[in-house]
Design a protein around this motif. Structure first.
Motif, PDB file in Angstrom:
ATOM      1  N   PRO A 107      48.689  -9.340 -11.554  1.00 18.30           N
ATOM      2  CA  PRO A 107      49.102 -10.617 -10.977  1.00 18.30           C
ATOM      3  C   PRO A 107      50.000 -11.051 -12.021  1.00 18.30           C
ATOM      4  CG  PRO A 107      46.891 -10.637 -12.298  1.00 18.30           C
ATOM      5  CD  PRO A 107      47.323  -9.237 -12.178  1.00 18.30           C
TER       6      PRO A 107
ATOM      7  N   GLY B 126      52.874  -7.071  -6.093  1.00 16.91           N
ATOM      8  CA  GLY B 126      51.870  -7.969  -7.015  1.00 16.91           C
ATOM      9  C   GLY B 126      50.372  -7.670  -6.693  1.00 16.91           C
ATOM     10  N   GLY B 127      49.720  -7.806  -7.678  1.00 18.31           N
ATOM     11  CA  GLY B 127      48.274  -7.534  -7.637  1.00 18.31           C
ATOM     12  C   GLY B 127      47.733  -5.995  -7.440  1.00 18.31           C
ATOM     13  N   ASP B 128      46.955  -5.943  -6.342  1.00 23.44           N
ATOM     14  CA  ASP B 128      46.544  -4.823  -5.683  1.00 23.44           C
ATOM     15  C   ASP B 128      47.507  -4.289  -4.533  1.00 23.44           C
ATOM     16  OD1 ASP B 128      44.253  -2.531  -5.909  1.00 23.44           O
ATOM     17  OD2 ASP B 128      45.077  -3.155  -3.966  1.00 23.44           O
TER      18      ASP B 128
ATOM     19  N   VAL C 217      45.310  -5.284  -1.278  1.00 18.96           N
ATOM     20  CA  VAL C 217      44.622  -6.497  -1.105  1.00 18.96           C
ATOM     21  C   VAL C 217      45.694  -7.673  -0.736  1.00 18.96           C
ATOM     22  CG1 VAL C 217      43.193  -8.468  -2.095  1.00 18.96           C
ATOM     23  CG2 VAL C 217      42.860  -6.061  -2.850  1.00 18.96           C
ATOM     24  N   PHE C 218      45.684  -8.068   0.550  1.00 20.01           N
ATOM     25  CA  PHE C 218      46.524  -8.965   1.364  1.00 20.01           C
ATOM     26  C   PHE C 218      48.043  -8.565   0.868  1.00 20.01           C
ATOM     27  CE2 PHE C 218      42.586 -11.825   0.596  1.00 20.01           C
ATOM     28  CZ  PHE C 218      42.158 -11.385   2.095  1.00 20.01           C
TER      29      PHE C 218
ATOM     30  N   SER D 133      43.518  -7.181  -8.709  1.00 22.78           N
ATOM     31  CA  SER D 133      44.179  -8.394  -7.895  1.00 22.78           C
ATOM     32  C   SER D 133      43.932  -9.547  -8.612  1.00 22.78           C
ATOM     33  CB  SER D 133      43.048  -8.376  -6.584  1.00 22.78           C
ATOM     34  OG  SER D 133      43.579  -9.160  -5.606  1.00 22.78           O
ATOM     35  N   ALA D 134      44.933 -10.758  -7.987  1.00 24.88           N
ATOM     36  CA  ALA D 134      45.011 -11.963  -8.609  1.00 24.88           C
ATOM     37  C   ALA D 134      43.763 -12.588  -8.420  1.00 24.88           C
ATOM     38  CB  ALA D 134      45.988 -12.778  -7.861  1.00 24.88           C
TER      39      ALA D 134
ATOM     40  N   TYR E 121      43.357 -16.532  -1.034  1.00 24.67           N
ATOM     41  CA  TYR E 121      44.829 -16.108  -1.249  1.00 24.67           C
ATOM     42  C   TYR E 121      45.721 -16.868  -0.292  1.00 24.67           C
ATOM     43  CZ  TYR E 121      43.104 -11.843  -3.799  1.00 24.67           C
ATOM     44  OH  TYR E 121      42.564 -10.902  -4.734  1.00 24.67           O
ATOM     45  N   MET E 122      46.862 -17.391  -0.972  1.00 23.63           N
ATOM     46  CA  MET E 122      47.860 -17.907   0.035  1.00 23.63           C
ATOM     47  C   MET E 122      47.238 -19.116   0.952  1.00 23.63           C
ATOM     48  SD  MET E 122      49.512 -14.446   1.740  1.00 23.63           S
ATOM     49  CE  MET E 122      48.238 -13.572   1.905  1.00 23.63           C
TER      50      MET E 122
ATOM     51  N   VAL F 213      44.320 -22.067  -9.331  1.00 20.68           N
ATOM     52  CA  VAL F 213      44.948 -21.399 -10.228  1.00 20.68           C
ATOM     53  C   VAL F 213      46.094 -20.836  -9.991  1.00 20.68           C
ATOM     54  CG1 VAL F 213      44.729 -19.667 -12.229  1.00 20.68           C
ATOM     55  CG2 VAL F 213      42.643 -20.439 -11.053  1.00 20.68           C
TER      56      VAL F 213
ATOM     57  N   ALA G 299      48.800 -17.270 -12.072  1.00 18.02           N
ATOM     58  CA  ALA G 299      47.787 -17.090 -13.076  1.00 18.02           C
ATOM     59  C   ALA G 299      48.374 -15.680 -13.870  1.00 18.02           C
ATOM     60  CB  ALA G 299      46.489 -16.376 -12.294  1.00 18.02           C
TER      61      ALA G 299
ATOM     62  N   PRO H  26      52.518 -19.175  -6.497  1.00 21.26           N
ATOM     63  CA  PRO H  26      51.465 -18.657  -6.013  1.00 21.26           C
ATOM     64  C   PRO H  26      50.359 -19.253  -6.576  1.00 21.26           C
ATOM     65  CG  PRO H  26      52.371 -17.030  -7.639  1.00 21.26           C
ATOM     66  CD  PRO H  26      53.456 -18.315  -7.634  1.00 21.26           C
ATOM     67  N   ALA H  27      49.065 -19.531  -5.732  1.00 21.68           N
ATOM     68  CA  ALA H  27      48.185 -19.993  -6.318  1.00 21.68           C
ATOM     69  C   ALA H  27      46.644 -19.249  -5.652  1.00 21.68           C
ATOM     70  CB  ALA H  27      47.791 -21.360  -6.061  1.00 21.68           C
ATOM     71  N   ILE H  28      45.745 -19.206  -6.265  1.00 20.85           N
ATOM     72  CA  ILE H  28      44.449 -18.704  -6.100  1.00 20.85           C
ATOM     73  C   ILE H  28      43.547 -19.934  -6.106  1.00 20.85           C
ATOM     74  CG2 ILE H  28      42.376 -17.394  -6.669  1.00 20.85           C
ATOM     75  CD1 ILE H  28      44.300 -15.584  -5.374  1.00 20.85           C
TER      76      ILE H  28
HETATM   77  N1  SAH Z   1      48.336  -8.143  -3.453  1.00 19.87           N
HETATM   78  C1  SAH Z   1      48.099  -9.367  -4.236  1.00 19.87           C
HETATM   79  C2  SAH Z   1      48.198 -10.467  -3.111  1.00 19.87           C
HETATM   80  C3  SAH Z   1      49.373 -10.619  -2.317  1.00 19.87           C
HETATM   81  S1  SAH Z   1      49.271 -12.258  -1.438  1.00 19.87           S
HETATM   82  C4  SAH Z   1      47.108  -9.412  -5.089  1.00 19.87           C
HETATM   83  O1  SAH Z   1      46.060  -8.342  -4.753  1.00 19.87           O
HETATM   84  O2  SAH Z   1      46.756 -10.119  -5.920  1.00 19.87           O
HETATM   85  C5  SAH Z   1      50.118 -13.372  -2.384  1.00 19.87           C
HETATM   86  C6  SAH Z   1      49.035 -14.282  -2.939  1.00 19.87           C
HETATM   87  O3  SAH Z   1      48.277 -13.664  -4.184  1.00 19.87           O
HETATM   88  C7  SAH Z   1      49.624 -15.483  -3.314  1.00 19.87           C
HETATM   89  O4  SAH Z   1      49.970 -16.336  -2.108  1.00 19.87           O
HETATM   90  C8  SAH Z   1      48.436 -16.036  -4.417  1.00 19.87           C
HETATM   91  O5  SAH Z   1      47.353 -16.679  -3.310  1.00 19.87           O
HETATM   92  C9  SAH Z   1      47.987 -14.927  -4.770  1.00 19.87           C
HETATM   93  N2  SAH Z   1      48.679 -14.682  -5.965  1.00 19.87           N
HETATM   94  C10 SAH Z   1      49.331 -13.598  -6.459  1.00 19.87           C
HETATM   95  N3  SAH Z   1      49.663 -13.469  -7.852  1.00 19.87           N
HETATM   96  C11 SAH Z   1      49.264 -14.565  -8.017  1.00 19.87           C
HETATM   97  C12 SAH Z   1      49.036 -15.392  -9.454  1.00 19.87           C
HETATM   98  N4  SAH Z   1      49.984 -14.836 -10.548  1.00 19.87           N
HETATM   99  N5  SAH Z   1      48.419 -16.311  -9.726  1.00 19.87           N
HETATM  100  C13 SAH Z   1      48.009 -17.063  -8.566  1.00 19.87           C
HETATM  101  N6  SAH Z   1      48.091 -16.529  -7.440  1.00 19.87           N
HETATM  102  C14 SAH Z   1      48.537 -15.262  -7.037  1.00 19.87           C
END
Ligand code: SAH
Length: 273
Positions: free
Chosen positions: A24, A99-101, A104-105, A129-130, A182-183, A209, A212, A237-239
């Motif tokens: 994240p 970003g993240g995994d 996952v989205f 993942s975030a 997410y998103m 958040v 993050a 970006p926010a969770i």
């Molecule tokens: N593959 C990513 C998600 C991609 S979709 C994962 O597994 O985390 C993009 C969304 O992820 C963003 O709109 C937000 O909702 C979330 N996201 C990704 N990085 C973030 C971060 N650092 N802080 C908060 N939300 C995050």
């Protein structure tokens, strides 16, 4: 590899694409496979959500940006996937950093499908993942024995960028105590409305958040009824996390400090369990 622990590290072969999760934000949340890949890659194709400092760990690699630039729309998914095919066919070690995994989205599945259809060999390196790690950095456990036995991860956008009206919000509202979105910022008002209409309480704890795990991380604690106005004040970006697990942040917010030891009022029972 020189300074990684001794292990049978997979060799990044020319002509392969590795779909790698960057986590994240905090570079320390990369996996060792991701670091190993960064050091061998010839080219790194990365998204907007990838923390720039991470790219410095691939000093020898060409960088290809695949996100939005200066308000212009992002390249289409098809263009990105075909660019990956092209780079692989040039005999490069192609690291697709997301970003993240990646699964996952993150459209990692779609990119993987296109690569496989074109005969390009792939490897998947999962990431944090975030919706899990990002919440942990806010002191929020996605599951806790006193709160939930399941968690639902939802995207607030569908393929066209609209609210996923195809989602059965009633079923989602009933399915888990904890919902991680997410998103979700853009359609927060509609999502909150659907969940409350389906029976979730307006006073239910919610955390938003943003950024993050980065130095810019910020957390808004609110309730479901106020989610629309609070979401309107922050930038992606926010969770968004909905559920009583959010209250545990009062004791588990290891970055900011403890406010309260027993926010759920369950410690007496738990200690003996
Ligand atoms: N593959 C990513 C998600 C991609 S979709 C994962 O597994 O985390 C993009 C969304 O992820 C963003 O709109 C937000 O909702 C979330 N996201 C990704 N990085 C973030 C971060 N650092 N802080 C908060 N939300 C995050």
């Amino acid at each position: 590899m020189t300074d990684l622990p001794s292990f049978d590290w997979p060799e990044f072969l020319p002509g392969w694409v590795w779909l790698v999760g960057a986590g994240p934000g905090d570079p320390g949340l990369l996996t060792l496979h991701a670091l190993h890949a960064l050091r061998q890659a010839d080219v790194v194709v990365y998204d907007a959500l990838v923390e720039p400092r991470i790219l410095d760990w691939a000093p020898g690699a060409e960088r290809v940006y695949a996100g939005k630039r200066g308000g212009k729309p992002s390249p289409s998914q098809r263009d990105i996937s075909l660019r990956l095919v092209e780079l692989a066919r040039e005999g490069k070690r192609v690291l697709r950093l997301k970003g993240g995994d990646p699964f996952v989205f993150g459209r990692g599945g779609e990119e993987g499908q296109t690569l496989v259809e074109h005969g390009v060999p792939i490897r998947i390196v999962p990431g944090i993942s975030a919706g899990i790690g990002g919440l942990a950095y806010a002191g929020i456990p996605v599951t806790h024995r006193d709160v939930n036995q399941s968690v639902t991860f939802v995207t607030g956008h569908d393929q066209t960028g609209q609210t996923p009206s195809s989602l059965d919000w009633r079923a989602i509202a009933r399915a888990s105590e904890v919902i991680v979105i997410y998103m979700g910022l853009k359609h927060a008002a509609q999502i909150a409305g659907e969940l409350m209409a389906a029976g979730r309480g307006a006073s239910e704890p919610v955390a938003i958040v943003t950024d993050a795990t980065t130095p810019r991380q910020a957390v808004v604690e609110t309730i479901l009824g106020s989610l629309p106005e609070e979401a309107a004040k922050v930038e992606p970006p926010a969770i968004i996390c909905i559920g009583r697990n959010v209250l545990l942040r009062q004791v588990l917010d290891w970055r900011e400090g403890v406010r309260r030891l027993d926010p759920l009022g369950t410690r007496g029972r738990i200690e003996s369990a």
